[in-house]
Design a protein around this motif. Structure first.
Motif, PDB file in Angstrom:
ATOM      1  N   UNK A  59       0.829  -1.193   0.000  1.00  0.00           N
ATOM      2  CA  UNK A  59       0.000   0.000   0.000  1.00  0.00           C
ATOM      3  C   UNK A  59       0.873   1.256   0.000  1.00  0.00           C
ATOM      4  N   UNK A  60       2.083   1.155   0.497  1.00  0.00           N
ATOM      5  CA  UNK A  60       2.978   2.302   0.591  1.00  0.00           C
ATOM      6  C   UNK A  60       3.237   2.927  -0.788  1.00  0.00           C
ATOM      7  N   UNK A  61       3.293   2.129  -1.843  1.00  0.00           N
ATOM      8  CA  UNK A  61       3.489   2.681  -3.186  1.00  0.00           C
ATOM      9  C   UNK A  61       2.314   3.585  -3.566  1.00  0.00           C
ATOM     10  N   UNK A  62       1.119   3.136  -3.280  1.00  0.00           N
ATOM     11  CA  UNK A  62      -0.064   3.914  -3.628  1.00  0.00           C
ATOM     12  C   UNK A  62      -0.182   5.164  -2.761  1.00  0.00           C
ATOM     13  N   UNK A  63       0.191   5.051  -1.481  1.00  0.00           N
ATOM     14  CA  UNK A  63       0.157   6.222  -0.609  1.00  0.00           C
ATOM     15  C   UNK A  63       1.171   7.267  -1.056  1.00  0.00           C
ATOM     16  N   UNK A  64       2.340   6.822  -1.498  1.00  0.00           N
ATOM     17  CA  UNK A  64       3.338   7.763  -1.996  1.00  0.00           C
ATOM     18  C   UNK A  64       2.833   8.456  -3.257  1.00  0.00           C
ATOM     19  N   UNK A  65       2.214   7.713  -4.151  1.00  0.00           N
ATOM     20  CA  UNK A  65       1.658   8.317  -5.363  1.00  0.00           C
ATOM     21  C   UNK A  65       0.542   9.299  -5.016  1.00  0.00           C
ATOM     22  N   UNK A  66      -0.302   8.933  -4.053  1.00  0.00           N
ATOM     23  CA  UNK A  66      -1.386   9.824  -3.644  1.00  0.00           C
ATOM     24  C   UNK A  66      -0.829  11.109  -3.041  1.00  0.00           C
ATOM     25  N   UNK A  67       0.198  10.978  -2.225  1.00  0.00           N
ATOM     26  CA  UNK A  67       0.812  12.152  -1.609  1.00  0.00           C
ATOM     27  C   UNK A  67       1.419  13.066  -2.668  1.00  0.00           C
ATOM     28  N   UNK A  68       2.090  12.498  -3.647  1.00  0.00           N
ATOM     29  CA  UNK A  68       2.665  13.304  -4.720  1.00  0.00           C
ATOM     30  C   UNK A  68       1.585  14.043  -5.493  1.00  0.00           C
ATOM     31  N   UNK A  69       0.521  13.351  -5.856  1.00  0.00           N
ATOM     32  CA  UNK A  69      -0.551  13.980  -6.630  1.00  0.00           C
ATOM     33  C   UNK A  69      -1.230  15.078  -5.829  1.00  0.00           C
ATOM     34  N   UNK A  70      -1.468  14.825  -4.552  1.00  0.00           N
ATOM     35  CA  UNK A  70      -2.138  15.837  -3.716  1.00  0.00           C
ATOM     36  C   UNK A  70      -1.317  17.109  -3.648  1.00  0.00           C
ATOM     37  N   UNK A  71      -0.026  16.986  -3.374  1.00  0.00           N
ATOM     38  CA  UNK A  71       0.787  18.187  -3.232  1.00  0.00           C
ATOM     39  C   UNK A  71       1.124  18.818  -4.572  1.00  0.00           C
ATOM     40  N   UNK A  72       1.156  18.026  -5.626  1.00  0.00           N
ATOM     41  CA  UNK A  72       1.344  18.588  -6.962  1.00  0.00           C
ATOM     42  C   UNK A  72       0.146  19.444  -7.347  1.00  0.00           C
ATOM     43  N   UNK A  73      -1.046  18.958  -7.093  1.00  0.00           N
ATOM     44  CA  UNK A  73      -2.256  19.728  -7.390  1.00  0.00           C
ATOM     45  C   UNK A  73      -2.340  20.955  -6.490  1.00  0.00           C
ATOM     46  N   UNK A  74      -1.897  20.821  -5.256  1.00  0.00           N
ATOM     47  CA  UNK A  74      -1.922  21.982  -4.359  1.00  0.00           C
ATOM     48  C   UNK A  74      -1.051  23.105  -4.895  1.00  0.00           C
ATOM     49  N   UNK A  75       0.116  22.778  -5.380  1.00  0.00           N
ATOM     50  CA  UNK A  75       1.004  23.806  -5.930  1.00  0.00           C
ATOM     51  C   UNK A  75       0.395  24.431  -7.176  1.00  0.00           C
ATOM     52  N   UNK A  76      -0.279  23.629  -7.996  1.00  0.00           N
ATOM     53  CA  UNK A  76      -0.913  24.168  -9.197  1.00  0.00           C
ATOM     54  C   UNK A  76      -1.961  25.214  -8.835  1.00  0.00           C
ATOM     55  N   UNK A  77      -2.670  25.021  -7.732  1.00  0.00           N
ATOM     56  CA  UNK A  77      -3.679  25.993  -7.313  1.00  0.00           C
ATOM     57  C   UNK A  77      -3.088  27.138  -6.485  1.00  0.00           C
ATOM     58  N   UNK A  78      -2.028  26.879  -5.748  1.00  0.00           N
ATOM     59  CA  UNK A  78      -1.458  27.925  -4.894  1.00  0.00           C
ATOM     60  C   UNK A  78      -0.712  28.990  -5.691  1.00  0.00           C
ATOM     61  N   UNK A  79      -0.058  28.621  -6.770  1.00  0.00           N
ATOM     62  CA  UNK A  79       0.736  29.599  -7.516  1.00  0.00           C
ATOM     63  C   UNK A  79      -0.124  30.713  -8.121  1.00  0.00           C
ATOM     64  N   UNK A  80      -1.191  30.403  -8.859  1.00  0.00           N
ATOM     65  CA  UNK A  80      -2.021  31.509  -9.381  1.00  0.00           C
ATOM     66  C   UNK A  80      -2.684  32.311  -8.264  1.00  0.00           C
ATOM     67  N   UNK A  81      -3.050  31.645  -7.170  1.00  0.00           N
ATOM     68  CA  UNK A  81      -3.657  32.357  -6.051  1.00  0.00           C
ATOM     69  C   UNK A  81      -2.665  33.357  -5.466  1.00  0.00           C
TER      70      UNK A  81
END
Length: 119
Positions: A59-81
């Protein structure tokens, strides 16, 4: 159409370079194939055999992928804001606080599940 011309030219040049590189490598590269060269390369170690139906991933592989996607999307929204912060006022601030709280919930979930422990 004139405003899209540089983008189309750049795309054409990139595609041409990619095709040229692959073809040049196939034409000029050595053709001495053996069993070792045709095997998958896994960072300098011998590849481990996989079961016929595929192996189970922790499960650790999937959790790492989920963590990457979550923070990648966060940066995509934080920069224009951050760029347009002054013009949005209180509405933008409240919306971003809700967004960051939502991301924090996902972060806490991954932390509780052990996704940040690298054993």
């Amino acid at each position: 159409m004139n405003s899209y011309a540089p983008i189309l030219v750049l795309g054409g040049l990139a595609a041409g370079f990619a095709v040229f590189s692959v073809v040049a490598g196939m034409l000029t590269g050595p053709k001495r194939y053996n069993r070792a060269k045709l095997e998958a390369y896994e960072c300098g170690i011998e590849p481990t055999p996989q079961p016929v139906g595929g192996g189970r991933f922790p499960v650790k592989y999937y959790l790492t992928a989920m963590l990457f996607i979550i923070f990648d999307i966060e940066i995509v929204f934080l920069y224009p804001w951050a760029v347009r912060f002054d013009s949005m006022g209180w509405f933008g601030l409240v919306e971003m606080v809700f967004f960051i709280l939502t991301v924090f919930v996902a972060y806490a979930y991954v932390w509780r599940r052990g996704g940040l422990e690298w054993d």
